[in-house]
Every structure is written in structure tokens, then in C-alpha cells.
Design a protein around this motif. Structure first.
Motif, PDB file in Angstrom:
ATOM      1  N   GLY A 188      72.344 -43.630  27.047  1.00  0.00           N
ATOM      2  CA  GLY A 188      72.065 -43.167  28.407  1.00  0.00           C
ATOM      3  C   GLY A 188      72.506 -44.164  29.461  1.00  0.00           C
ATOM      4  O   GLY A 188      73.085 -43.785  30.488  1.00  0.00           O
ATOM      5  N   VAL A 189      72.271 -45.444  29.200  1.00  0.00           N
ATOM      6  CA  VAL A 189      72.708 -46.499  30.125  1.00  0.00           C
ATOM      7  C   VAL A 189      74.226 -46.507  30.227  1.00  0.00           C
ATOM      8  O   VAL A 189      74.804 -46.604  31.318  1.00  0.00           O
ATOM      9  CB  VAL A 189      72.192 -47.880  29.663  1.00  0.00           C
ATOM     10  CG1 VAL A 189      72.636 -48.974  30.626  1.00  0.00           C
ATOM     11  CG2 VAL A 189      70.671 -47.870  29.541  1.00  0.00           C
ATOM     12  N   ALA A 190      74.901 -46.404  29.088  1.00  0.00           N
ATOM     13  CA  ALA A 190      76.375 -46.400  29.070  1.00  0.00           C
ATOM     14  C   ALA A 190      76.934 -45.186  29.812  1.00  0.00           C
ATOM     15  O   ALA A 190      77.953 -45.279  30.509  1.00  0.00           O
ATOM     16  CB  ALA A 190      76.877 -46.411  27.625  1.00  0.00           C
ATOM     17  N   ALA A 191      76.259 -44.061  29.681  1.00  0.00           N
ATOM     18  CA  ALA A 191      76.694 -42.852  30.386  1.00  0.00           C
ATOM     19  C   ALA A 191      76.648 -43.054  31.896  1.00  0.00           C
ATOM     20  O   ALA A 191      77.522 -42.572  32.638  1.00  0.00           O
ATOM     21  CB  ALA A 191      75.819 -41.677  29.983  1.00  0.00           C
ATOM     22  N   GLY A 192      75.640 -43.783  32.382  1.00  0.00           N
ATOM     23  CA  GLY A 192      75.537 -44.059  33.816  1.00  0.00           C
ATOM     24  C   GLY A 192      76.603 -45.018  34.304  1.00  0.00           C
ATOM     25  O   GLY A 192      76.994 -44.972  35.474  1.00  0.00           O
ATOM     26  N   ILE A 193      77.086 -45.878  33.423  1.00  0.00           N
ATOM     27  CA  ILE A 193      78.084 -46.881  33.807  1.00  0.00           C
ATOM     28  C   ILE A 193      79.494 -46.304  33.858  1.00  0.00           C
ATOM     29  O   ILE A 193      80.278 -46.645  34.742  1.00  0.00           O
ATOM     30  CB  ILE A 193      78.047 -48.070  32.815  1.00  0.00           C
ATOM     31  CG1 ILE A 193      76.723 -48.833  32.970  1.00  0.00           C
ATOM     32  CG2 ILE A 193      79.228 -49.015  33.025  1.00  0.00           C
ATOM     33  CD1 ILE A 193      76.502 -49.885  31.907  1.00  0.00           C
ATOM     34  N   SER A 194      79.817 -45.413  32.910  1.00  0.00           N
ATOM     35  CA  SER A 194      81.215 -44.952  32.819  1.00  0.00           C
ATOM     36  C   SER A 194      81.392 -43.444  32.852  1.00  0.00           C
ATOM     37  O   SER A 194      82.511 -42.945  32.792  1.00  0.00           O
ATOM     38  CB  SER A 194      81.851 -45.498  31.536  1.00  0.00           C
ATOM     39  OG  SER A 194      81.153 -45.041  30.398  1.00  0.00           O
ATOM     40  N   GLY A 195      80.285 -42.675  32.950  1.00  0.00           N
ATOM     41  CA  GLY A 195      80.400 -41.222  32.927  1.00  0.00           C
ATOM     42  C   GLY A 195      80.803 -40.743  31.544  1.00  0.00           C
ATOM     43  O   GLY A 195      80.633 -41.463  30.548  1.00  0.00           O
ATOM     44  N   PRO A 196      81.348 -39.523  31.420  1.00  0.00           N
ATOM     45  CA  PRO A 196      81.739 -38.995  30.107  1.00  0.00           C
ATOM     46  C   PRO A 196      82.720 -39.899  29.359  1.00  0.00           C
ATOM     47  O   PRO A 196      82.827 -39.826  28.131  1.00  0.00           O
ATOM     48  CB  PRO A 196      82.388 -37.651  30.450  1.00  0.00           C
ATOM     49  CG  PRO A 196      81.760 -37.250  31.743  1.00  0.00           C
ATOM     50  CD  PRO A 196      81.549 -38.531  32.493  1.00  0.00           C
ATOM     51  N   ALA A 197      83.421 -40.761  30.100  1.00  0.00           N
ATOM     52  CA  ALA A 197      84.377 -41.683  29.470  1.00  0.00           C
ATOM     53  C   ALA A 197      83.693 -42.705  28.586  1.00  0.00           C
ATOM     54  O   ALA A 197      84.356 -43.485  27.908  1.00  0.00           O
ATOM     55  CB  ALA A 197      85.218 -42.388  30.535  1.00  0.00           C
ATOM     56  N   PHE A 198      82.363 -42.696  28.564  1.00  0.00           N
ATOM     57  CA  PHE A 198      81.700 -43.630  27.662  1.00  0.00           C
ATOM     58  C   PHE A 198      81.991 -43.270  26.197  1.00  0.00           C
ATOM     59  O   PHE A 198      81.789 -44.067  25.302  1.00  0.00           O
ATOM     60  CB  PHE A 198      80.204 -43.734  27.970  1.00  0.00           C
ATOM     61  CG  PHE A 198      79.269 -42.913  27.148  1.00  0.00           C
ATOM     62  CD1 PHE A 198      78.819 -43.364  25.918  1.00  0.00           C
ATOM     63  CD2 PHE A 198      78.805 -41.689  27.618  1.00  0.00           C
ATOM     64  CE1 PHE A 198      77.925 -42.610  25.165  1.00  0.00           C
ATOM     65  CE2 PHE A 198      77.913 -40.947  26.877  1.00  0.00           C
ATOM     66  CZ  PHE A 198      77.472 -41.406  25.642  1.00  0.00           C
ATOM     67  N   LEU A 199      82.525 -42.067  25.969  1.00  0.00           N
ATOM     68  CA  LEU A 199      83.010 -41.724  24.623  1.00  0.00           C
ATOM     69  C   LEU A 199      84.183 -42.625  24.239  1.00  0.00           C
ATOM     70  O   LEU A 199      84.323 -43.024  23.074  1.00  0.00           O
ATOM     71  CB  LEU A 199      83.427 -40.255  24.561  1.00  0.00           C
ATOM     72  CG  LEU A 199      82.289 -39.220  24.663  1.00  0.00           C
ATOM     73  CD1 LEU A 199      82.857 -37.825  24.801  1.00  0.00           C
ATOM     74  CD2 LEU A 199      81.372 -39.321  23.453  1.00  0.00           C
ATOM     75  N   VAL A 200      85.026 -42.949  25.224  1.00  0.00           N
ATOM     76  CA  VAL A 200      86.130 -43.891  24.991  1.00  0.00           C
ATOM     77  C   VAL A 200      85.563 -45.284  24.746  1.00  0.00           C
ATOM     78  O   VAL A 200      86.001 -46.008  23.842  1.00  0.00           O
ATOM     79  CB  VAL A 200      87.107 -43.910  26.193  1.00  0.00           C
ATOM     80  CG1 VAL A 200      88.205 -44.955  25.977  1.00  0.00           C
ATOM     81  CG2 VAL A 200      87.708 -42.535  26.415  1.00  0.00           C
ATOM     82  N   SER A 201      84.569 -45.662  25.549  1.00  0.00           N
ATOM     83  CA  SER A 201      83.908 -46.959  25.379  1.00  0.00           C
ATOM     84  C   SER A 201      83.309 -47.078  23.981  1.00  0.00           C
ATOM     85  O   SER A 201      83.371 -48.136  23.346  1.00  0.00           O
ATOM     86  CB  SER A 201      82.794 -47.133  26.423  1.00  0.00           C
ATOM     87  OG  SER A 201      83.299 -47.035  27.728  1.00  0.00           O
ATOM     88  N   LEU A 202      82.742 -45.984  23.521  1.00  0.00           N
ATOM     89  CA  LEU A 202      82.129 -45.951  22.191  1.00  0.00           C
ATOM     90  C   LEU A 202      83.173 -46.225  21.113  1.00  0.00           C
ATOM     91  O   LEU A 202      82.946 -47.015  20.185  1.00  0.00           O
ATOM     92  CB  LEU A 202      81.485 -44.589  21.973  1.00  0.00           C
ATOM     93  CG  LEU A 202      80.546 -44.419  20.786  1.00  0.00           C
ATOM     94  CD1 LEU A 202      79.308 -45.283  20.950  1.00  0.00           C
ATOM     95  CD2 LEU A 202      80.147 -42.952  20.658  1.00  0.00           C
ATOM     96  N   LEU A 203      84.322 -45.607  21.259  1.00  0.00           N
ATOM     97  CA  LEU A 203      85.409 -45.808  20.296  1.00  0.00           C
ATOM     98  C   LEU A 203      85.899 -47.254  20.334  1.00  0.00           C
ATOM     99  O   LEU A 203      86.088 -47.888  19.289  1.00  0.00           O
ATOM    100  CB  LEU A 203      86.564 -44.846  20.590  1.00  0.00           C
ATOM    101  CG  LEU A 203      87.787 -44.969  19.673  1.00  0.00           C
ATOM    102  CD1 LEU A 203      87.414 -44.681  18.227  1.00  0.00           C
ATOM    103  CD2 LEU A 203      88.899 -44.029  20.136  1.00  0.00           C
ATOM    104  N   LEU A 204      86.096 -47.793  21.548  1.00  0.00           N
ATOM    105  CA  LEU A 204      86.567 -49.171  21.688  1.00  0.00           C
ATOM    106  C   LEU A 204      85.547 -50.162  21.121  1.00  0.00           C
ATOM    107  O   LEU A 204      85.906 -51.111  20.417  1.00  0.00           O
ATOM    108  CB  LEU A 204      86.840 -49.490  23.160  1.00  0.00           C
ATOM    109  CG  LEU A 204      88.015 -48.745  23.811  1.00  0.00           C
ATOM    110  CD1 LEU A 204      88.053 -49.020  25.308  1.00  0.00           C
ATOM    111  CD2 LEU A 204      89.331 -49.137  23.161  1.00  0.00           C
TER     112      LEU A 204
END
Length: 417
Positions: A36-52
Motif C-alpha cells: 500500500g505504501v509503495a502504491a502511494g509512492i509510484s501509482g500502478p507502476a509499483f508493479l514495475v518497482s516490484l519486478l525491479l
């Protein structure tokens, strides 16, 4: 070969047990809160963050696996630092592990109490937190094999609850929730990547418990790889479902985003199932912390980097019983009297330095012991250092200060013993 002058632990963990311990350490607060915190930081692109984050974690995981296969003793990076680098770096790794995991242990204990109280609103959340610490500490005394069975049961409930959420949520996905995909640009993706990296770091618990793994040369690399791949897939499926059902704004505004997803679904029983899953997730991480911390205390006690009493192994159950008792006591005190915010904030920096030392040790392994080539630890080291020194300056200073306190303690112990 190094002569053993100490009591060894029992090699009782098979591949299934080792994977269970790794998943138990990973699938906790990260998936239930940090998404949830990551979603607030990057929006739906946190899926990319998750992969990285998963990729960087995988580099570190392979370095850990390569090292643990050759040095299958308790202590993980503490052991590798001593053997392949120097005592100072070895001690740094061990001390940073203890500080970060003790503070995390109190956080997940409090998290368990909060979730379980929603299921059984009797007494208080703190009472459930303390009960969990006491019960899991006692469970650790009965031997690693029984603890492994308990862990597998806890992890199975957590994973099944998350899979059920995905199955129920996928048909309810609204594609408009993925637009705009990257509202905060590359900087948001980078920040979320650093945050999500910590969600994956539990795989190293397998290496910390290497002395209790059967056929470690074969089992540990397999277990680490299976654990990290399973965790990335599960995080990705759950995160994709959560975004699709409620959107990242709703996720960011909640301290329990997966419960919000459950509330949004037509299935009325899903809320209870997710609360049960969150409770067992916190239990799994807490059990993993007690296991890992007590084994690190054992390893450091053997070299008198902590009090030598920590190296004692129970004659019958073959567990570091003194370390287990002290670990449970310290987590209880932290849970009762405060989370020590400075320590918690510094934990991010200290754990990144811990994994940096892992990668430096892997880079220094003899050619005959390398499994994956020098590019893997080099990429892992680059990722860790980049994230470590992109943190807030106060966090970095706090982390270095805690490390200096450790060296003062070590100096005193070496003078006394």
C-alpha cells in the motif's frame, strides 16, 4: 578444513522445510502493508518497482546461495565476512542483522496482535502479541524439525489465503484503475523499488540456518531460488489484483490494503480469510526472526563477538537454547516498551550494508566455489549500495552510530574473554 571446537546443530531441514522458512520470512508485513505504501509512492507502476526489487533481491539471493553451499554454518553473512573478508566486516554483518531483525520482530508481533484481535476481540491486541512471542519462543526449544513443521503449517495458511484472494479478485478487476500508470515518473518507481526490496530480504534466513539444512550444497541453492521466484510471483499476482479491484489511491490511504480489497469483493467470507492470512503471516515472520536471531547469536558467541554463553547447544534438542530464550526476551521487551524508532529507521540502512557484505564476500570466493559468475554479486552489490546511500542522511547516520556501538561492545567482550 577448520577444526570444530564447538557443539553443532542438527541437520534436519529438507528442501521443503528450507523453502517454507524462506517464504515465512518474506510473506509478512511486506505484502499486507508495504504494498500500500509503495502504491502511494509510484501509482500502478509499483508493479514495475516490484519486478525491479525482485531482480535485485534475486542477485543477492544467488550470492547468498553460492556462499551458503560452501560455508554451511549458522550465521550466514557473518560467517562469510569472517572467512572471505576480515573480522570487522564479519562482525558488522552479524551486528546489523541482529539490530534489524530484533526491531522487526517487535513490529510483526504487534502486527499479529492487531490482526488477531479483529478475529477474537477479547482482552487486548498487546496480550495476543505477547502470547505469540511466548508460544513461538517455547516452540523453538523443541528442535528445528518440529519448528520446521510448525512453520510449514503457518506458511501454508498464509499462501492459501492470498491465492484465494487472487482467485476471488481477478474477475472484479477494473482496467481503469491502472491509469495513469506512472503518475510520479521514474523517481516514484525508484523510491518504491528501494522500499519493496526489503519485502524480499527474508530469503537469507535459509543461509542463516545453513547448519541445520540437510545436504546444504544442493539444498540451499535450490531452496533460495524456489523461494525468491515463488515470492515474486505471489507478490505480483496479489498486487495486480489489489490495484485492479480498489486502485492505488485507496491502497495508499489504508494501513491494511488487502483487507480493503477483501471488503470490496462480494464474497463475505473473504474478509475473515484475509485477516486469518495476515495473522499467520505475522506469526511466520516472527517465528523466522526468532530462528534467525538465535542462530546469529550462536555464531557470534562462538567467536566471542557476543557473550560466549550464546554458543551453548541443548544436549537433547540440539538447538541454541540460550540464544532462543534471550531472543524471545528482547522481542518481548521491545514490544512492551517501544519500537525504538531510531533503530527501526536505521534498519533499512543496516540491512542494505549486510547484503552489500554478502556480495563482496561472493566476489572474493575462489573460482572453484563460484556457481553463477562475478556479474551476479557485482549487480547485487551495485543495487544495495545505490539504495543504501539514497536513503535519508539521518537514517544513514543512525545506522552508522548503531554499528559503532556494536564495535565498542565487541572491544569490551574481547578484552574480557
Amino acid at each position: 578444513m577448520e577444526k570444530k571446537s564447538y557443539a553443532e546443530l542438527e541437520r534436519a531441514l529438507g528442501l521443503k522445510d528450507a523453502v517454507g522458512i524462506g517464504l515465512g520470512a518474506i510473506i509478512g508485513a511486506g505484502i499486507f502493508v508495504v504494498t500500500g505504501v509503495a502504491a502511494g509512492i509510484s501509482g500502478p507502476a509499483f508493479l514495475v518497482s516490484l519486478l525491479l526489487a525482485g531482480i535485485v533481491a534475486a542477485f543477492n539471493a544467488l550470492s547468498s546461495a553460492q556462499l551458503a553451499a560452501v560455508y554451511p554454518q549458522s550465521g550466514g553473512t557473518y560467517e562469510y565476512g569472517y572467512r572471505l573478508l576480515n573480522p570487522g566486516l564479519g562482525f558488522s554483518a552479524g551486528w546489523m542483522f541482529l539490530i534489524s531483525k530484533l526491531s522487526a520482530g517487535s513490529v510483526v508481533a504487534i502486527g499479529f496482535g492487531s490482526y488477531f484481535y479483529q478475529l477474537v476481540p477479547i482482552g487486548s491486541p498487546l496480550l495476543y502479541s505477547l502470547a505469540a512471542i511466548i508460544i513461538l519462543t517455547i516452540a523453538n526449544f523443541f528442535g528445528i524439525k518440529k519448528t520446521g513443521y510448525l512453520n510449514l503449517g503457518i506458511v501454508s495458511i498464509t499462501v492459501l489465503s492470498l491465492v484465494y484472494l487472487v482467485i476471488q479478485g481477478l474477475p472484479e478487476i477494473d482496467s481503469s484503475n491502472f491509469k495513469p500508470f506512472a503518475p510520479f515518473g521514474l523517481s516514484g518507481i525508484a523510491e518504491a523499488t528501494a522500499l519493496l526490496f526489503f519485502a524480499f530480504t527474508g530469503y537469507a534466513r535459509i543461509a542463516t540456518l545453513a547448519e541445520e539444512v540437510k545436504d546444504p550444497k544442493s539444498t540451499i541453492p535450490k531452496a533460495v531460488i524456489i523461494t525468491i521466484i515463488t515470492a515474486i510471483i505471489l507478490y505480483a499476482l496479489v498486487s495486480f489484483t489489489a490495484i485492479g479491484v480498489i486502485g492505488t489511491e485507496a491502497m495508499a490511504n489504508s494501513t491494511s490494503p488487502l483487507q480493503m480489497v477483501a471488503n470490496a469483493l462480494a464474497n463475505t467470507e473473504i474478509k475473515i480469510i484475509i485477516t486469518i492470512g495476515a495473522s499467520t503471516a505475522m506469526l511466520g515472520v516472527l517465528l523466522s526472526q526468532i530462528l534467525g536471531i538465535s542462530r546469529m547469536m550462536l555464531a557470534m558467541g562462538r567467536r566471542k563477538d557476543l557473550f560466549p554463553v550464546f554458543q551453548r547447544v541443548h544436549n537433547k534438542n540440539l538447538v541454541p537454547h540460550i540464544g532462543i530464550l534471550i531472543t524471545g526476551t528482547l522481542i518481548t521487551l521491545l514490544t512492551l516498551f517501544g519500537k525504538f524508532e531510531i533503530i527501526l529507521s536505521a534498519a533499512a540502512f543496516t540491512i542494505l550494508l549486510y547484503y552489500s557484505i554478502t556480495n563482496i564476500a561472493a566476489l572474493n570466493q575462489p573460482i572453484k566455489d563460484r556457481r553463477y559468475g562475478q556479474a551476479i554479486p557485482l549487480l547485487g552489490l551495485t543495487g544495495c549500495l545505490t539504495m543504501a546511500f539514497s536513503l535519508d542522511l539521518l537514517v544513514i547516520i543512525s545506522g552508522i552510530s548503531i554499528l559503532l556501538v556494536g564495535f565498542v561492545l565487541r572491544y569490551i567482550l574481547h578484552k574480557v574473554y
